[in-house]
Design a protein around this motif. Sequence first.
Motif, PDB file in Angstrom:
ATOM      1  N   PRO A 198       7.241  -5.116   8.431  1.00 49.27           N
ATOM      2  CA  PRO A 198       7.695  -3.956   7.804  1.00 49.27           C
ATOM      3  C   PRO A 198       9.124  -4.457   7.350  1.00 49.27           C
ATOM      4  CG  PRO A 198       7.184  -3.767  10.178  1.00 49.27           C
ATOM      5  CD  PRO A 198       6.900  -5.027   9.732  1.00 49.27           C
ATOM      6  N   ARG A 199       9.386  -4.216   6.332  1.00 46.41           N
ATOM      7  CA  ARG A 199      10.803  -4.865   5.469  1.00 46.41           C
ATOM      8  C   ARG A 199      11.948  -4.344   6.546  1.00 46.41           C
ATOM      9  NH1 ARG A 199      11.951  -6.435   0.068  1.00 46.41           N
ATOM     10  NH2 ARG A 199      13.681  -7.674   0.467  1.00 46.41           N
ATOM     11  N   PHE A 200      12.146  -3.187   6.511  1.00 45.55           N
ATOM     12  CA  PHE A 200      13.035  -2.523   7.550  1.00 45.55           C
ATOM     13  C   PHE A 200      12.828  -1.007   7.749  1.00 45.55           C
ATOM     14  CE2 PHE A 200      17.267  -1.801   4.962  1.00 45.55           C
ATOM     15  CZ  PHE A 200      16.370  -1.317   3.794  1.00 45.55           C
ATOM     16  N   ALA A 201      13.251  -0.340   8.570  1.00 45.16           N
ATOM     17  CA  ALA A 201      12.842   1.062   8.889  1.00 45.16           C
ATOM     18  C   ALA A 201      12.943   1.843   7.723  1.00 45.16           C
ATOM     19  CB  ALA A 201      13.709   1.653  10.204  1.00 45.16           C
ATOM     20  N   ILE A 202      13.959   1.594   6.878  1.00 42.59           N
ATOM     21  CA  ILE A 202      14.290   2.564   5.798  1.00 42.59           C
ATOM     22  C   ILE A 202      13.143   2.593   4.899  1.00 42.59           C
ATOM     23  CG2 ILE A 202      15.859   2.842   3.816  1.00 42.59           C
ATOM     24  CD1 ILE A 202      18.130   1.867   5.685  1.00 42.59           C
ATOM     25  N   SER A 203      12.627   1.318   4.609  1.00 43.05           N
ATOM     26  CA  SER A 203      11.457   1.238   3.656  1.00 43.05           C
ATOM     27  C   SER A 203       9.986   1.483   4.018  1.00 43.05           C
ATOM     28  CB  SER A 203      11.418  -0.292   3.092  1.00 43.05           C
ATOM     29  OG  SER A 203      10.837  -1.063   3.842  1.00 43.05           O
ATOM     30  N   CYS A 204       9.944   2.047   5.542  1.00 45.30           N
ATOM     31  CA  CYS A 204       8.758   2.459   5.772  1.00 45.30           C
ATOM     32  C   CYS A 204       8.726   3.712   6.474  1.00 45.30           C
ATOM     33  CB  CYS A 204       8.297   1.525   7.014  1.00 45.30           C
ATOM     34  SG  CYS A 204       8.316  -0.352   6.508  1.00 45.30           S
ATOM     35  N   SER A 205       7.368   4.633   5.995  1.00 45.12           N
ATOM     36  CA  SER A 205       7.581   5.849   6.507  1.00 45.12           C
ATOM     37  C   SER A 205       6.780   5.735   8.021  1.00 45.12           C
ATOM     38  CB  SER A 205       6.463   6.785   5.981  1.00 45.12           C
ATOM     39  OG  SER A 205       4.988   5.890   5.975  1.00 45.12           O
ATOM     40  N   ASP A 206       7.054   7.013   8.641  1.00 47.19           N
ATOM     41  CA  ASP A 206       6.347   6.919  10.196  1.00 47.19           C
ATOM     42  C   ASP A 206       5.066   6.620  10.087  1.00 47.19           C
ATOM     43  OD1 ASP A 206       8.945   8.613  10.166  1.00 47.19           O
ATOM     44  OD2 ASP A 206       8.091   9.117  12.200  1.00 47.19           O
ATOM     45  N   ALA A 207       4.356   6.986   9.037  1.00 43.69           N
ATOM     46  CA  ALA A 207       2.759   6.777   9.135  1.00 43.69           C
ATOM     47  C   ALA A 207       2.712   5.153   8.752  1.00 43.69           C
ATOM     48  CB  ALA A 207       2.070   7.705   7.973  1.00 43.69           C
ATOM     49  N   GLN A 208       3.312   4.599   8.155  1.00 39.45           N
ATOM     50  CA  GLN A 208       3.066   3.064   7.816  1.00 39.45           C
ATOM     51  C   GLN A 208       3.488   2.298   9.018  1.00 39.45           C
ATOM     52  OE1 GLN A 208       5.301   0.952   4.623  1.00 39.45           O
ATOM     53  NE2 GLN A 208       3.276   0.075   4.019  1.00 39.45           N
ATOM     54  N   LEU A 209       4.459   2.638   9.793  1.00 40.49           N
ATOM     55  CA  LEU A 209       4.982   2.104  10.961  1.00 40.49           C
ATOM     56  C   LEU A 209       3.923   2.188  12.105  1.00 40.49           C
ATOM     57  CD1 LEU A 209       9.038   2.897  10.977  1.00 40.49           C
ATOM     58  CD2 LEU A 209       7.934   0.669  10.556  1.00 40.49           C
ATOM     59  N   ALA A 210       3.450   3.409  12.169  1.00 39.85           N
ATOM     60  CA  ALA A 210       2.424   3.769  12.964  1.00 39.85           C
ATOM     61  C   ALA A 210       1.072   2.733  12.849  1.00 39.85           C
ATOM     62  CB  ALA A 210       1.981   5.187  13.355  1.00 39.85           C
ATOM     63  N   MET A 211       0.900   2.731  11.497  1.00 37.18           N
ATOM     64  CA  MET A 211      -0.427   1.965  11.214  1.00 37.18           C
ATOM     65  C   MET A 211      -0.213   0.270  11.536  1.00 37.18           C
ATOM     66  SD  MET A 211      -1.164  -0.474   8.600  1.00 37.18           S
ATOM     67  CE  MET A 211      -0.286  -0.191   7.144  1.00 37.18           C
ATOM     68  N   ALA A 212       1.181  -0.018  11.469  1.00 42.97           N
ATOM     69  CA  ALA A 212       1.618  -1.530  11.818  1.00 42.97           C
ATOM     70  C   ALA A 212       1.275  -1.681  13.200  1.00 42.97           C
ATOM     71  CB  ALA A 212       3.056  -1.661  11.066  1.00 42.97           C
ATOM     72  N   GLY A 213       1.781  -0.600  13.945  1.00 36.20           N
ATOM     73  CA  GLY A 213       1.426  -0.839  15.527  1.00 36.20           C
ATOM     74  C   GLY A 213       0.037  -0.877  15.875  1.00 36.20           C
ATOM     75  N   GLU A 214      -0.465   0.052  15.092  1.00 36.03           N
ATOM     76  CA  GLU A 214      -2.060   0.020  15.374  1.00 36.03           C
ATOM     77  C   GLU A 214      -2.664  -1.411  15.250  1.00 36.03           C
ATOM     78  OE1 GLU A 214      -2.226   4.497  14.359  1.00 36.03           O
ATOM     79  OE2 GLU A 214      -3.588   3.233  13.431  1.00 36.03           O
ATOM     80  N   LEU A 215      -2.387  -1.781  14.295  1.00 33.71           N
ATOM     81  CA  LEU A 215      -2.808  -3.390  13.592  1.00 33.71           C
ATOM     82  C   LEU A 215      -2.573  -4.493  14.285  1.00 33.71           C
ATOM     83  CD1 LEU A 215      -3.546  -4.261  10.078  1.00 33.71           C
ATOM     84  CD2 LEU A 215      -2.347  -5.786  11.261  1.00 33.71           C
TER      85      LEU A 215
END
Length: 435
Positions: A198-215
């Motif tokens: 994830p580039r940094f929090a500003i560039s990622c939606s909640d949904a994308q960060l959640a997906m990254a965590g699941e992966l």
Amino acid sequence: MQAYRASILHLLDDPTKTEEGAVAFHKDGLLLVEDGRVVGCGEYAELSPWLGQAELHDLTGHLITPGFIDTHIHFPQVDIIAAHGKQLLDWLEQHTFPAEAAFADPKHAADTAAFFLDELLRNGTTTALVFGSVHKVSVDALFAEAFDRDMRLIAGKSLMDRNAPEGLTDTVESSRADMEQLIADWHGKGRLGYAVTPRFAISCSDAQLAMAGELLARHPDVWMQTHLSENVHEIKETARLFPKAKDYLDVYDRFGLLRQRSVFAHCVHLKGEAFQRLAAKGGAVAFCPTSNLFLGSGLFPLEEACSHGVKVGMGTDVGAGTSFSILHTLGEAYKVGQLRGDALDPFHALYLATLGGARALDLDGMIGNLEPGKEADFVVLDLAATPLLARRLAETKSLENKLFALTVLGDDRVVARTYLAGVERYRRDSAQAPT
Ligand code: GUN
Ligand code: ZN
């Protein structure tokens, strides 16, 4: 078997944590390498009986150290290194995003990947944790070139599904599919590893960060890399975007992104309790002094991070960082320490660039020093690379002071040869070293 006779210096442990035995130095040393691994490392007089049929490379007068580890660098930013005038968020808009957009083109990505890896090797860097652009093809190109060189390299495509220009964004679904494919194709192939990025929090939606965590939960041996607490405006904007998070670190933590094999670049503005949380969950920090100075981000509190048990490695952060050279980066780390009132010890510096970096990447079982069994990634340093260095080191008696001068005055010019898994992958044209 290959045998290298030279002075040898490496770290067996963190010299700030261990009273004795952390620094191993063999003035007349011998390094034995077979099948890509170290099989012996010590005094020439003690190991020479084991030489047998080994091919002996007499590098007397030179210094062998483990290859340097760069725990944070951006491969698509090679061409915007040294871009004038902005702090982080404006620098991203004006310089970085336009440059990264070009990496949708596989040919541009492949050409730049080859240059990038050769530049790492020219600077004595044998392992790096690397940001690609948002485009899957950029990471395919980088992995292909690293595989050809048998380099231990970890990389990932940047996740950015918001707050980026058109052509530089992905979506939750496209980024999930790209990452699954990249992991299947490259993770564990040769010496390569994948990092969810994830580039940094500003560039990622909640949904994308959640997906990254699941992966990551499904792939526990995959790495995670991102930026954290670099710039005051970035920190403020992050707090606005994530009002429920306790602080910046918690943004990542709540999505399962703070864990062993998580590497956070910068952490310039992090304080005690956050460092403690980071350490407790096994995360690591990439300290990037040339970048932090260049972008005016601030002065990383190295001693405070270390006092909380945080694993720290060195990062160049090219292209916000201004040099590929980890040696030069150590010199700048010293200056950052001086501005904070902490003088970085030269052996601690070399630790951060080698074994400390390996620990930050959870790779210390494989790389980081020259103990038997480790992968034979090492550099041959020319201590007389420049007239000034030759003169200064001739005047310097103690190993500690020699090493310090090497970090302050040294850079790519000092690197005579670079070896990956026992194979010479770079030799400086004018290397003085006899064969
Ligand atoms: N934060 C988000 N992206 C970047 C980047 O490319 N470089 C740096 N230094 N910080 C960032
Ligand atoms: Zn960065």
